[in-house]
Scaffold this motif. Sequence first.
Motif, short mmCIF file in Angstrom:
data_model
loop_
_atom_site.label_atom_id
_atom_site.label_comp_id
_atom_site.label_asym_id
_atom_site.label_seq_id
_atom_site.Cartn_x
_atom_site.Cartn_y
_atom_site.Cartn_z
N PHE A 259 -12.54 11.20 79.84
CA PHE A 259 -13.26 10.17 80.59
C PHE A 259 -14.71 10.57 80.80
CE2 PHE A 259 -14.69 8.27 84.62
CZ PHE A 259 -14.57 6.93 84.28
N TYR A 260 -14.96 11.82 81.16
CA TYR A 260 -16.34 12.25 81.37
C TYR A 260 -17.13 12.25 80.06
CZ TYR A 260 -16.15 13.40 86.30
OH TYR A 260 -16.06 13.30 87.67
N VAL A 261 -16.46 12.60 78.95
CA VAL A 261 -17.15 12.64 77.66
C VAL A 261 -17.50 11.24 77.18
CG1 VAL A 261 -16.87 13.19 75.21
CG2 VAL A 261 -16.19 14.85 76.95
N TRP A 262 -16.53 10.32 77.20
CA TRP A 262 -16.72 9.00 76.61
C TRP A 262 -17.18 7.95 77.62
CZ3 TRP A 262 -16.87 8.60 71.50
CH2 TRP A 262 -16.25 9.62 70.75
N GLY A 263 -16.85 8.15 78.89
CA GLY A 263 -17.19 7.14 79.88
C GLY A 263 -18.41 7.45 80.71
N VAL A 264 -18.85 8.72 80.73
CA VAL A 264 -19.95 9.10 81.61
C VAL A 264 -21.14 9.66 80.84
CG1 VAL A 264 -20.64 10.57 83.55
CG2 VAL A 264 -18.35 9.53 83.53
N THR A 265 -20.91 10.68 79.99
CA THR A 265 -22.04 11.38 79.36
C THR A 265 -22.36 10.91 77.96
OG1 THR A 265 -20.61 13.13 78.44
CG2 THR A 265 -21.44 13.45 80.69
N ALA A 266 -21.59 10.01 77.37
CA ALA A 266 -21.80 9.60 75.97
C ALA A 266 -23.22 9.07 75.72
CB ALA A 266 -20.76 8.57 75.55
N PRO A 267 -23.78 8.19 76.57
CA PRO A 267 -25.15 7.73 76.29
C PRO A 267 -26.18 8.86 76.33
CG PRO A 267 -24.06 6.24 77.82
CD PRO A 267 -23.17 7.45 77.69
N ALA A 268 -26.06 9.77 77.28
CA ALA A 268 -27.01 10.88 77.38
C ALA A 268 -26.92 11.79 76.16
CB ALA A 268 -26.76 11.68 78.66
N VAL A 269 -25.68 12.06 75.72
CA VAL A 269 -25.49 12.92 74.55
C VAL A 269 -26.04 12.25 73.29
CG1 VAL A 269 -23.75 13.99 73.06
CG2 VAL A 269 -23.52 14.14 75.55
N ALA A 270 -25.79 10.95 73.15
CA ALA A 270 -26.30 10.22 71.98
C ALA A 270 -27.82 10.23 71.95
CB ALA A 270 -25.77 8.78 72.00
N THR A 271 -28.44 10.12 73.12
CA THR A 271 -29.90 10.16 73.20
C THR A 271 -30.43 11.54 72.83
OG1 THR A 271 -29.92 8.47 74.92
CG2 THR A 271 -31.87 9.86 74.73
N ALA A 272 -29.79 12.60 73.36
CA ALA A 272 -30.29 13.96 73.17
C ALA A 272 -30.02 14.51 71.78
CB ALA A 272 -29.68 14.88 74.23
N THR A 273 -28.86 14.18 71.21
CA THR A 273 -28.46 14.81 69.95
C THR A 273 -28.62 13.92 68.72
OG1 THR A 273 -26.14 14.14 70.19
CG2 THR A 273 -26.80 16.24 71.19
N LEU A 274 -28.60 12.60 68.92
CA LEU A 274 -28.67 11.69 67.78
C LEU A 274 -29.99 10.93 67.71
CD1 LEU A 274 -25.05 10.17 67.96
CD2 LEU A 274 -25.87 12.04 66.51
N MET A 276 -30.95 8.51 69.70
CA MET A 276 -30.78 7.09 70.03
C MET A 276 -31.74 6.70 71.14
SD MET A 276 -27.18 5.14 70.93
CE MET A 276 -26.42 5.86 69.46
N ASP A 277 -32.23 5.46 71.08
CA ASP A 277 -33.10 4.96 72.13
C ASP A 277 -32.38 5.02 73.48
OD1 ASP A 277 -35.50 3.25 73.06
OD2 ASP A 277 -33.76 2.07 73.69
N PRO A 278 -33.00 5.61 74.52
CA PRO A 278 -32.29 5.79 75.80
C PRO A 278 -31.81 4.48 76.42
CG PRO A 278 -34.27 7.14 75.73
CD PRO A 278 -34.31 6.27 74.53
N GLY A 279 -32.67 3.46 76.41
CA GLY A 279 -32.26 2.19 77.00
C GLY A 279 -31.12 1.55 76.24
N ALA A 280 -31.20 1.57 74.92
CA ALA A 280 -30.14 0.99 74.10
C ALA A 280 -28.83 1.77 74.27
CB ALA A 280 -30.57 0.98 72.63
N ALA A 281 -28.94 3.09 74.38
CA ALA A 281 -27.75 3.91 74.58
C ALA A 281 -27.07 3.58 75.90
CB ALA A 281 -28.12 5.39 74.53
N LEU A 282 -27.89 3.35 76.94
CA LEU A 282 -27.34 3.00 78.25
C LEU A 282 -26.56 1.70 78.19
CD1 LEU A 282 -27.15 3.49 81.31
CD2 LEU A 282 -29.29 2.24 81.55
N TRP A 283 -27.14 0.69 77.53
CA TRP A 283 -26.46 -0.60 77.44
C TRP A 283 -25.22 -0.53 76.56
CZ3 TRP A 283 -27.11 -4.11 80.90
CH2 TRP A 283 -28.32 -4.24 81.56
N ALA A 284 -25.28 0.27 75.49
CA ALA A 284 -24.11 0.43 74.63
C ALA A 284 -22.97 1.11 75.39
CB ALA A 284 -24.47 1.23 73.39
N GLY A 285 -23.32 2.14 76.17
CA GLY A 285 -22.31 2.82 76.99
C GLY A 285 -21.73 1.91 78.04
N ALA A 286 -22.60 1.08 78.65
CA ALA A 286 -22.12 0.12 79.65
C ALA A 286 -21.16 -0.88 79.03
CB ALA A 286 -23.31 -0.60 80.28
#
Length: 431
Positions: A259-274, A276-286
């Motif tokens: 849950f923490y990996v996929w539901g909480v930190t996934a947008p931050a990890v995608a932004t830092a490691t891949l 990904m645009d931070p705003g777009a990552a936030l909305w995708a995670g939401a």
Amino acid sequence: MSSTTSAPPARKAAPKSQARTVFATSFGNALEWFDWQIYATFAPFIAMQLFNADNPVSSLLQTFAIFAVGFLARPLGGLLFGLIADRRGRKASLILAVTAASAGSLLIGLTPTHAAIGAWAAVLLLIARLVQGLAHGGEMPAAQTYLSEIAAPNKRGLWSSLIYISGTTGILCATLFGAVLTGAMSVEAMQEWGWRIPFFVAAAFGLFVLVMRIGMHETETFETGKLQTLADARPTPLMPARRAALLVILLTLGATVSFYVWGVTAPAVATATLGMDPGAALWAGAGGIIIFIAALPLWGRLSDRIGRKPVLAISLLGTAALYFPMQRLMSDQPWTLFVATASVLVFLAGTMAILPAVFAELFPTHIRTVGTAVPYSIAVALFGGTAPYLQTWFGAQLELPWLFSLYSVILLLISAATAIFLLPETKGREL
């Protein structure tokens, strides 16, 4: 239990009273998670105001260190509020938990800056987070026990899904509130005073929930169980309770990490490691979280029909099977994050939806809350609380991110084996 003393006829709450009760319980649980998330969301601003701003990195690390202290306080909170719930009543514990959490938010909002009072700002922040950690450790077990006890046996799985529906909604609201607030205010205003707004909002909503919970009824199961306990002085055997506590830990460890990996930190990890645009990552995670919330009651209802064990097995094994393929799918494109998180969280929702019902069905009434609260809080602190750190360490330090994925899958398989081979079927069990 002795049969010489019978409990009085159970009092049935009127539909309006029951709806008020469910709302007060669910809203309060959402508020607790909102409290928890806004601290993480506004951590950079807290770091600048309540710690020495001359070293921004050190200030942020200290802010997150105090965030971690909240996790450490949760097992103690589970014990404290669990004992209150089992001895004084579920209602009493829920009232005290929301009061403590709201007081913590108010204290954070009112804490003077480091420039005004020096290191005392950090001390006040630490006290506030300790109070919130204690409250959060007791809120969820008390809420899930309360909802499980007022639900009809053939609908307990559905009702228990309200715990994560409300809790995850609280997380989502905190994230979106942070995005809207930071977009509407200048950086200077946010740094000066804007970051305090969500904490005042949380405290105000806490007062509203407090009034609602004061008007709640105690559960009939607790009242009946209290009378039966007074009539029967024989102690509950320890081994079944210890075995049930071990089952709580084993069932929780796989789900909480995922849950923490996929539901909480996934947008931050995608932004830092891949990249990904931070705003777009936030909305995708939401978007993935919204799918998760929608799936929860469906799994809960299914467990009321086919049983807890099959739903847990399908959920945990399905989550494990999707882990590596969905991580391989992700790129710098936001749609890949949405598809990956939504796919994994749809399966994970099966476990999260019904664990509150399963835990309630494992323990007798007079130790139900504390029996759940302590092992659950320990599992979340040891495995869920360390998941973001370990994920970063395996990826950034060791440059072997697949090792963390393997670790997560192994934990899911342990939880699945526990559900299949050790957990008794508890569907429809009378509490």
